[in-house]
Design a protein around this motif. Structure first.
Motif, PDB file in Angstrom:
ATOM      1  N   ILE A  46       0.865  -1.172   0.000  1.00 16.04           N
ATOM      2  CA  ILE A  46       0.000   0.000   0.000  1.00 16.04           C
ATOM      3  C   ILE A  46       0.902   1.222   0.000  1.00 16.04           C
ATOM      4  O   ILE A  46       1.758   1.365   0.884  1.00 16.04           O
ATOM      5  N   ASN A  47       0.735   2.061  -1.011  1.00 14.06           N
ATOM      6  CA  ASN A  47       1.577   3.253  -1.145  1.00 14.06           C
ATOM      7  C   ASN A  47       3.060   2.874  -1.108  1.00 14.06           C
ATOM      8  O   ASN A  47       3.881   3.523  -0.448  1.00 14.06           O
ATOM      9  N   ASN A  48       3.375   1.792  -1.839  1.00  8.63           N
ATOM     10  CA  ASN A  48       4.751   1.291  -1.969  1.00  8.63           C
ATOM     11  C   ASN A  48       5.351   0.768  -0.664  1.00  8.63           C
ATOM     12  O   ASN A  48       6.572   0.580  -0.568  1.00  8.63           O
ATOM     13  N   LYS A  49       4.511   0.519   0.331  1.00 10.73           N
ATOM     14  CA  LYS A  49       4.993  -0.026   1.600  1.00 10.73           C
ATOM     15  C   LYS A  49       4.384  -1.409   1.819  1.00 10.73           C
ATOM     16  O   LYS A  49       3.170  -1.589   1.696  1.00 10.73           O
ATOM     17  N   ASN A  50       5.215  -2.364   2.140  1.00  8.67           N
ATOM     18  CA  ASN A  50       4.757  -3.727   2.379  1.00  8.67           C
ATOM     19  C   ASN A  50       3.894  -3.752   3.644  1.00  8.67           C
ATOM     20  O   ASN A  50       4.326  -3.274   4.699  1.00  8.67           O
ATOM     21  N   VAL A  51       2.678  -4.289   3.528  1.00  5.69           N
ATOM     22  CA  VAL A  51       1.740  -4.230   4.653  1.00  5.69           C
ATOM     23  C   VAL A  51       2.265  -4.969   5.882  1.00  5.69           C
ATOM     24  O   VAL A  51       1.897  -4.640   7.018  1.00  5.69           O
ATOM     25  N   LYS A  52       3.146  -5.952   5.659  1.00  4.88           N
ATOM     26  CA  LYS A  52       3.646  -6.706   6.822  1.00  4.88           C
ATOM     27  C   LYS A  52       4.578  -5.862   7.690  1.00  4.88           C
ATOM     28  O   LYS A  52       4.878  -6.228   8.824  1.00  4.88           O
ATOM     29  N   HIS A  53       5.016  -4.720   7.162  1.00  8.75           N
ATOM     30  CA  HIS A  53       5.878  -3.832   7.931  1.00  8.75           C
ATOM     31  C   HIS A  53       5.126  -2.647   8.532  1.00  8.75           C
ATOM     32  O   HIS A  53       5.740  -1.788   9.167  1.00  8.75           O
ATOM     33  N   LEU A  54       3.818  -2.592   8.314  1.00 10.66           N
ATOM     34  CA  LEU A  54       3.009  -1.473   8.813  1.00 10.66           C
ATOM     35  C   LEU A  54       2.357  -1.831  10.139  1.00 10.66           C
ATOM     36  O   LEU A  54       1.908  -2.968  10.338  1.00 10.66           O
ATOM     37  N   SER A  55       2.271  -0.872  11.042  1.00  8.73           N
ATOM     38  CA  SER A  55       1.563  -1.067  12.311  1.00  8.73           C
ATOM     39  C   SER A  55       0.055  -0.999  12.064  1.00  8.73           C
ATOM     40  O   SER A  55      -0.400  -0.566  11.001  1.00  8.73           O
ATOM     41  N   VAL A  56      -0.709  -1.425  13.045  1.00 11.33           N
ATOM     42  CA  VAL A  56      -2.169  -1.365  12.942  1.00 11.33           C
ATOM     43  C   VAL A  56      -2.620   0.078  12.713  1.00 11.33           C
ATOM     44  O   VAL A  56      -3.517   0.346  11.895  1.00 11.33           O
ATOM     45  N   LYS A  57      -2.012   1.027  13.432  1.00  9.87           N
ATOM     46  CA  LYS A  57      -2.375   2.442  13.280  1.00  9.87           C
ATOM     47  C   LYS A  57      -2.038   2.948  11.879  1.00  9.87           C
ATOM     48  O   LYS A  57      -2.828   3.674  11.254  1.00  9.87           O
ATOM     49  N   GLU A  58      -0.885   2.538  11.346  1.00 13.85           N
ATOM     50  CA  GLU A  58      -0.503   2.974   9.998  1.00 13.85           C
ATOM     51  C   GLU A  58      -1.464   2.419   8.951  1.00 13.85           C
ATOM     52  O   GLU A  58      -1.852   3.136   8.021  1.00 13.85           O
ATOM     53  N   ILE A  59      -1.855   1.157   9.106  1.00  7.16           N
ATOM     54  CA  ILE A  59      -2.811   0.586   8.161  1.00  7.16           C
ATOM     55  C   ILE A  59      -4.143   1.325   8.246  1.00  7.16           C
ATOM     56  O   ILE A  59      -4.783   1.609   7.224  1.00  7.16           O
ATOM     57  N   ALA A  60      -4.570   1.689   9.460  1.00  3.48           N
ATOM     58  CA  ALA A  60      -5.825   2.437   9.627  1.00  3.48           C
ATOM     59  C   ALA A  60      -5.750   3.814   8.968  1.00  3.48           C
ATOM     60  O   ALA A  60      -6.755   4.332   8.490  1.00  3.48           O
ATOM     61  N   GLU A  61      -4.556   4.400   8.947  1.00  5.11           N
ATOM     62  CA  GLU A  61      -4.396   5.701   8.294  1.00  5.11           C
ATOM     63  C   GLU A  61      -4.443   5.572   6.776  1.00  5.11           C
ATOM     64  O   GLU A  61      -4.877   6.488   6.080  1.00  5.11           O
ATOM     65  N   TYR A  62      -4.021   4.420   6.270  1.00  3.99           N
ATOM     66  CA  TYR A  62      -4.061   4.180   4.830  1.00  3.99           C
ATOM     67  C   TYR A  62      -5.410   3.636   4.352  1.00  3.99           C
ATOM     68  O   TYR A  62      -5.835   3.918   3.231  1.00  3.99           O
TER      69      TYR A  62
END
Length: 307
Positions: free
Chosen positions: A60-76
Motif C-alpha cells: 500500500i503506497n509502496n509499503k509492504n503491509v507486513k511492515h506497517l503497524s495497525v495504526k498505519e494501516i488504519a491511516e491508509y
C-alpha cells in the motif's frame, strides 16, 4: 499504483487464491466478485494484514503491509465488514464520528471542521433524520449506511467495503454506490468493495477483481466480463437441471430475465423454441408455430399450452 498484490498465495492452512497479481490506483473503483467461499473476505483481510500471506507481497503506497503497524494501516485504509459489532448506546452521529478518532486520543472533542464533515456525510447518506437515534433501533439498511459513514469520516486514501449493499433496498444501494464513485473521482480515493449485487454495482466500478478456481482475474470491468462467459451468460442463474434452454435473441438484461422465468417454470427441453424481442413484443417460434406475447406472464401461459 497505490495498492499492489505481487505473486501472492492467499489463504489459511491451504491456498484459496494462488499466485495473485493485481493493482489499483487512487481514483479507481474496483468491484470484487466471486462465489461464496472463494476467498473474498480472506483477500480483504490479507490486504489489511489481519491474515499473513502464505507467500508473496502486498503493498500500500509502496509499503509492504507486513511492515506497517495497525495504526498505519488504519491511516491508509478504512474498512467496513458486513458483520460488525454494534456499539451499545451509540447514536448514528456517535458511530460516524468514530472515524475521526484515529487522529486524536478518544477523550478529545472533535474540532469544528471535523463535526461539520460528520454532519455532511450524514446528509450524503440520507441519515439526517436518524442522527440522534440509537444504533440498536435502526433498520439493517440504515445501520449499514452508518458503518459506511464511519469509514468515510476516517479520510483514508483507500476504502475497502465487504458487501456494503447487502441489507439495502434498491434506492439506498444506488445512494451508496454513487457516494463511493463520487469519493473516488472527486476526492481521489481508491475504493475496493465486494458485492453479490454485482450486476448493479458494475455500473459504478472502473475495474473488477474476479475470484474463480483459486485465481484472481483483474482488469477493466468490460474486459473481465467478456473474458468470462458465465458473467454474461444467463445460465449463471440455472436452478433446474432438467431444463434445456431455447434460443433467445434480446438485449442481455431481457435475455437473463426470460431465461430465469423459463427455467423456473419448465422442467423440460425447450431447445426447439426461439424467442426474439422485437419492439417490446416477444416473438415465439419453432418449425411449426409462431406466436406473439406482450408480457412474461403471457409467455408462461402460452408455453404451457404447447407443452
Amino acid at each position: 499504483m497505490h495498492l499492489k498484490i505481487n505473486q501472492a498465495n492467499i489463504g489459511y492452512n491451504k491456498t484459496l487464491i494462488s499466485n495473485a497479481n493485481a493493482h489499483l490506483n487512487l481514483g479507481e473503483v474496483c468491484l470484487l466478485i466471486g462465489n461464496n467461499g472463494v476467498g473474498k473476505t480472506t483477500l480483504i483481510k490479507s490486504i489489511l494484514h489481519q491474515i499473513t500471506l502464505l507467500s508473496g507481497e502486498i503493498f500500500i503506497n509502496n509499503k509492504n503491509v507486513k511492515h506497517l503497524s495497525v495504526k498505519e494501516i488504519a491511516e491508509y485504509v478504512a474498512v467496513v465488514f458486513s458483520k460488525a459489532v454494534i456499539p451499545q448506546n451509540y447514536t448514528v452521529e456517535d458511530l460516524i464520528s468514530l472515524g475521526k478518532y484515529i487522529y486524536y486520543p478518544f477523550y478529545f472533542e472533535l474540532k469544528n471542521d471535523d463535526q461539520k464533515e460528520v454532519l455532511n456525510i450524514i446528509e450524503q447518506l440520507d441519515l439526517a433524520q436518524y442522527k440522534n437515534i440509537l444504533l440498536k433501533n435502526l433498520s439493517d439498511g440504515n445501520l449499514q449506511k452508518a458503518f459506511i459513514g464511519r469509514a468515510l469520516t476516517q479520510n483514508s486514501p483507500v476504502i475497502i467495503l465487504d458487501e456494503p449493499t447487502t441489507h439495502l433496498d434498491e434506492q439506498n444501494k444506488i445512494i451508496i454506490l454513487k457516494t463511493l464513485r463520487k469519493l473516488a473521482k472527486k476526492q481521489n480515493k481508491l475504493i475496493l468493495f465486494s458485492s453479490h449485487d454485482w450486476r448493479l454495482a458494475k455500473e459504478f466500478a472502473d475495474k473488477i477483481w474476479y475470484l474463480k478456481d483459486n485465481q484472481l482475474y483483474s482488469g477493466i470491468v468490460e474486459d473481465v466480463l467478456l473474458q468470462h462467459e458465465e458473467l454474461i451468460n444467463p445460465s449463471l442463474f440455472k436452478i433446474n437441471k432438467n431444463f434445456a434452454a431455447p434460443k433467445i435473441i434480446a438485449p442481455d438484461f431481457y435475455k437473463e430475465m426470460l431465461y430465469s422465468l423459463l427455467q423456473k417454470n419448465f422442467q423440460r427441453d425447450l431447445s426447439a423454441l426461439n424467442f426474439e424481442l422485437q419492439n417490446n413484443t416477444w416473438i415465439i417460434s419453432s418449425t411449426t408455430i409462431k406466436h406473439q406475447c406482450g408480457s412474461f406472464e403471457e409467455i408462461v401461459n402460452f408455453v404451457k399450452t404447447i407443452y
